[in-house]
Design an enzyme around this catalytic site. Structure first.
Site: not given
Length: 483
Positions: A256, A330
């Protein structure tokens, strides 16, 4: 904080301060206060302190539950600075006595919430009691037993929400997967009706939870699969919650940017909400069987980190092409949902701060509801509106499903287009839901309200406790329909 229901009329109750509610900005009935209002240019908006007469004039836009919460939150934040111990107020009744009294308590306790453990100077308040007269604001009569139920429910829900906030706000240096496991064990110790089981990385390997394990590869802190359960004697339904518990998310090798890494301690919000939910369910003694499956791990960088281009074989046997290691939540949820379905739920709900796309699409204050069963989604949506949490439904469609196809595996962990990212993430999870549970499953993306770097409404800076109230409210609705 104590909440006391008093049989006396408001004027006969002794307290340090009185709340005076102003509805619809109607100041005509306040003849004695006319000069005081004029002197302070008060037109019925917000709050006005009268220190001489020990009164707080407070705007109450309507008798809607959300307006009750907002007014009581404002009341607490205004009065906490004063050296007082008690406040008296009339009863405020909207459509439902129970919900109205619960909303009153929630407003106060949310207003009182602070996460200040790392502040060297802590602000404390002497305010400790709200005395509620049975004299209703508009002169109506109400059932006192229902009022007491409302006070108790509001306190349980607010405390469970604030419990969740504390977990989310805690810093990543302290809050590792092992700390989450410890908190889950303590929750079970504090409530004899909650059972806690903790599973380590050896168990995950044995269960072939390879997607979950891959996310943890580069972390020095081992992962934990946490199973909390509660079962009433006359349980009407079996409900399973699955929570994403990323105690910190650096993005992995798909690192990130620095600004995006801030607030990633909040990536454990789904698991924290599930813990808050089962805490509330047990304290309310709901006639349900409730399970919480929490996937606790970090997503870090290192020489042994999982990589873009990897293919992972999940517990369900579905192969996953990794195209972005920052789409890790996920992967954890895929294996946890597989584990959860073995419990044969009547209702399966997963909660996660899953996508930034959800925040872009819906803003910081709204959670997304997804799934395959429109009736279930609509029921949950209508129920959530009464809880005070903002939600909306995002519908699956076959064209977005095409975007997560992979040329080398059964599914890709990211879509081939950046558009519709919240829905494609939900569709990815749908790939791991077995046919018999397709219509029993809801996916909640709580990325927006789970954590905001500003206060809003009655939510303070930081964690919002998203998911707790709307899910518990829905469980109560399920039981009401089952009667």
């Amino acid at each position: 904080m104590k909440f006391e229901l008093n049989d006396k009329k408001l004027d006969a109750i002794k307290a340090d301060f009185e709340l005076v509610f102003i509805q619809d900005k109607n100041l005509k009935i306040f003849n004695k206060e006319k000069d005081f209002f004029k002197l302070n240019n008060y037109k019925g908006e917000g709050a006005l302190l009268d220190l001489n007469n020990k009164k707080l004039y407070l705007e109450l836009k309507s008798l809607a539950y959300e307006d009750i919460r907002l007014s009581l939150c404002t009341a607490y934040k205004t009065l906490e600075k004063l050296n007082i111990k008690s406040v008296k107020l009339p009863s405020i009744i909207g459509d439902c006595v129970v919900r109205s009294f619960a909303s009153l308590v929630e407003g106060v306790l949310f207003g009182a919430y602070k996460f200040d453990k790392y502040k060297s100077e802590k602000k404390t308040s002497t305010l400790e009691k709200f005395i509620i007269s049975n004299e209703e604001l508009n002169g109506k009569k109400f059932n006192k037993d229902e009022a007491k139920i409302g006070l108790e429910r509001g306190e349980i829900l607010a405390n469970a929400t604030n419990f969740t906030k504390n977990i989310v706000n805690e810093i990543p240096e302290i809050y590792t997967p092992l700390k989450m496991a410890e908190d889950a064990q303590n929750l079970a110790k504090e409530n004899k009706n909650i059972i806690c089981k903790i599973y380590d990385e050896k168990f995950l390997a044995k269960e072939k939870m390879n997607a979950f394990l891959a996310v943890n590869h580069a972390s020095v802190h081992p992962p934990r699969l946490i199973h909390l359960s509660y079962k009433a004697k006359n349980a009407k339904k079996r409900v399973v919650f699955v929570g994403k518990g990323l105690t910190y998310d650096s993005g992995g090798l798909s690192l990130k940017p620095a600004d995006f890494m801030l607030t990633m301690k909040a990536d454990k919000s789904g698991a924290a909400a599930a813990m808050g939910i089962i805490k509330a369910v047990a304290e309310l003694a709901l006639d349900l069987e409730v399970h919480c499956i929490l996937g606790a791990t970090e997503n870090m960088i290192g020489g042994n980190a999982y990589k873009p281009d990897d293919v992972l074989i999940s517990r369900e046997g579905v192969s996953i092409e990794v195209r972005n290691t920052d789409a890790e939540g996920r992967l954890v949820l895929a294996d946890c949902l597989s584990f959860a379905q073995d419990l044969k739920p009547d209702l399966l709900i997963d909660m996660a701060t899953l996508t930034g796309a959800c925040v872009v699409g819906l803003g910081e204050f709204t959670s997304a509801i997804m799934g395959n069963n429109e009736e279930l989604q609509n029921d949950f949506y209508l129920s959530s509106k009464k809880s005070g949490e903002y939600t909306t439904i995002l519908h699956f469609n076959p064209h977005l499903r095409e975007l997560i196809k992979s040329n080398i595996a059964d599914v890709s962990n990211t879509a081939s287009s950046r558009y519709g990212g919240a829905i494609t993430a939900g569709l990815f999870l749908d790939k791991f839901i077995r046919k018999e549970y397709k219509d029993k499953w809801l996916h909640l993306d709580i990325a927006g309200p789970a954590y905001t770097e500003k206060s809003w409404g009655y939510s303070s800076f930081g964690a919002g406790g998203a998911g707790v109230r709307m899910c518990v409210n829905y469980l109560i609705q399920i039981l009401r329909k089952a009667k």
